[in-house]
Design a protein around this motif. Structure first.
Motif, PDB file in Angstrom:
ATOM      1  N   ARG A  80       0.845  -1.185   0.000  1.00 38.23           N
ATOM      2  CA  ARG A  80       0.000   0.000   0.000  1.00 38.23           C
ATOM      3  C   ARG A  80       0.881   1.236   0.000  1.00 38.23           C
ATOM      4  N   LEU A  81       0.446   2.245  -0.747  1.00 35.75           N
ATOM      5  CA  LEU A  81       1.166   3.511  -0.807  1.00 35.75           C
ATOM      6  C   LEU A  81       0.370   4.597  -0.104  1.00 35.75           C
ATOM      7  N   ILE A  82       1.068   5.482   0.577  1.00 32.76           N
ATOM      8  CA  ILE A  82       0.435   6.675   1.127  1.00 32.76           C
ATOM      9  C   ILE A  82       0.814   7.831   0.210  1.00 32.76           C
ATOM     10  N   ALA A 100       0.165  10.488 -14.375  1.00 33.35           N
ATOM     11  CA  ALA A 100       0.566  10.895 -15.720  1.00 33.35           C
ATOM     12  C   ALA A 100       1.089   9.701 -16.529  1.00 33.35           C
ATOM     13  N   LEU A 101       1.739   8.772 -15.857  1.00 31.96           N
ATOM     14  CA  LEU A 101       2.290   7.598 -16.549  1.00 31.96           C
ATOM     15  C   LEU A 101       1.255   6.477 -16.713  1.00 31.96           C
ATOM     16  N   GLY A 102       0.105   6.652 -16.088  1.00 34.58           N
ATOM     17  CA  GLY A 102      -0.953   5.648 -16.214  1.00 34.58           C
ATOM     18  C   GLY A 102      -0.734   4.402 -15.382  1.00 34.58           C
ATOM     19  N   VAL A 103       0.120   4.478 -14.357  1.00 36.99           N
ATOM     20  CA  VAL A 103       0.391   3.297 -13.534  1.00 36.99           C
ATOM     21  C   VAL A 103      -0.173   3.414 -12.117  1.00 36.99           C
ATOM     22  N   ARG A 104      -0.820   4.523 -11.799  1.00 32.16           N
ATOM     23  CA  ARG A 104      -1.361   4.698 -10.450  1.00 32.16           C
ATOM     24  C   ARG A 104      -2.374   3.606 -10.115  1.00 32.16           C
ATOM     25  N   ARG A 105      -3.110   3.141 -11.111  1.00 32.12           N
ATOM     26  CA  ARG A 105      -4.126   2.105 -10.909  1.00 32.12           C
ATOM     27  C   ARG A 105      -3.532   0.774 -10.435  1.00 32.12           C
ATOM     28  N   LEU A 106      -2.221   0.599 -10.609  1.00 32.99           N
ATOM     29  CA  LEU A 106      -1.568  -0.639 -10.165  1.00 32.99           C
ATOM     30  C   LEU A 106      -1.405  -0.700  -8.654  1.00 32.99           C
ATOM     31  N   PHE A 107      -1.552   0.446  -7.989  1.00 27.64           N
ATOM     32  CA  PHE A 107      -1.241   0.546  -6.574  1.00 27.64           C
ATOM     33  C   PHE A 107      -2.484   0.781  -5.728  1.00 27.64           C
ATOM     34  N   ASP A 108      -2.436   0.247  -4.519  1.00 32.14           N
ATOM     35  CA  ASP A 108      -3.463   0.469  -3.512  1.00 32.14           C
ATOM     36  C   ASP A 108      -3.047   1.735  -2.760  1.00 32.14           C
ATOM     37  N   VAL A 109      -3.704   2.858  -3.070  1.00 21.94           N
ATOM     38  CA  VAL A 109      -3.292   4.172  -2.573  1.00 21.94           C
ATOM     39  C   VAL A 109      -4.209   4.631  -1.444  1.00 21.94           C
TER      40      VAL A 109
END
Length: 126
Positions: A80-82, A100-109
């Motif tokens: 998980r990322l904060i 912007a890179l389209g990879v945020r969806r890969l992470f549990d934020v």
């Protein structure tokens, strides 16, 4: 202005927590990579990366985050990322870069530590 890169480790329940501050770039990203590998080598497979105090992140920093996800997934762990919307100085730079890179969806934020460590640590899926 000199920005110091720092990684501080801790625990919160079943979660290993790494608090990262400063700039995550070509020079500093190997240090974060090593901290992540050390946590996993200790047998901790539920990891929270607190990136709320990261002021800058380049492609090598993003590469470390993606590699961390891959490593934790291979251990059937949870990452998980904060990334608060208003994190380090004028909003989370890492949040904007991942988006912007389209990879945020890969992470549990999550917006903060309390939220990030709440609930069960579900294993990462593909």
């Amino acid at each position: 202005m000199v920005v110091t890169f720092k990684v501080t480790g801790g625990e919160r329940g079943d979660w290993a927590v790494l608090q990262v501050s400063g700039e995550l770039d070509l020079v500093t990203s190997p240090g974060l990579r090593q901290h992540i590998h050390d946590v996993v080598a200790e047998g901790r497979h539920s990891l929270v990366l607190d990136l709320s105090e990261v002021l800058f992140c380049d492609s090598s920093g993003v590469g470390v985050l993606i590699a961390a996800r891959r490593l934790i997934r291979s251990c059937q762990g949870s990452l998980r990322l904060i990334l608060p919307a208003q994190g380090a100085a004028e909003g989370s730079h890492v949040n904007r870069v991942l988006g912007a890179l389209g990879v945020r969806r890969l992470f549990d934020v999550h917006p903060d530590l309390a939220t990030a460590v709440k609930g069960e640590a579900d294993p990462l899926s593909a």
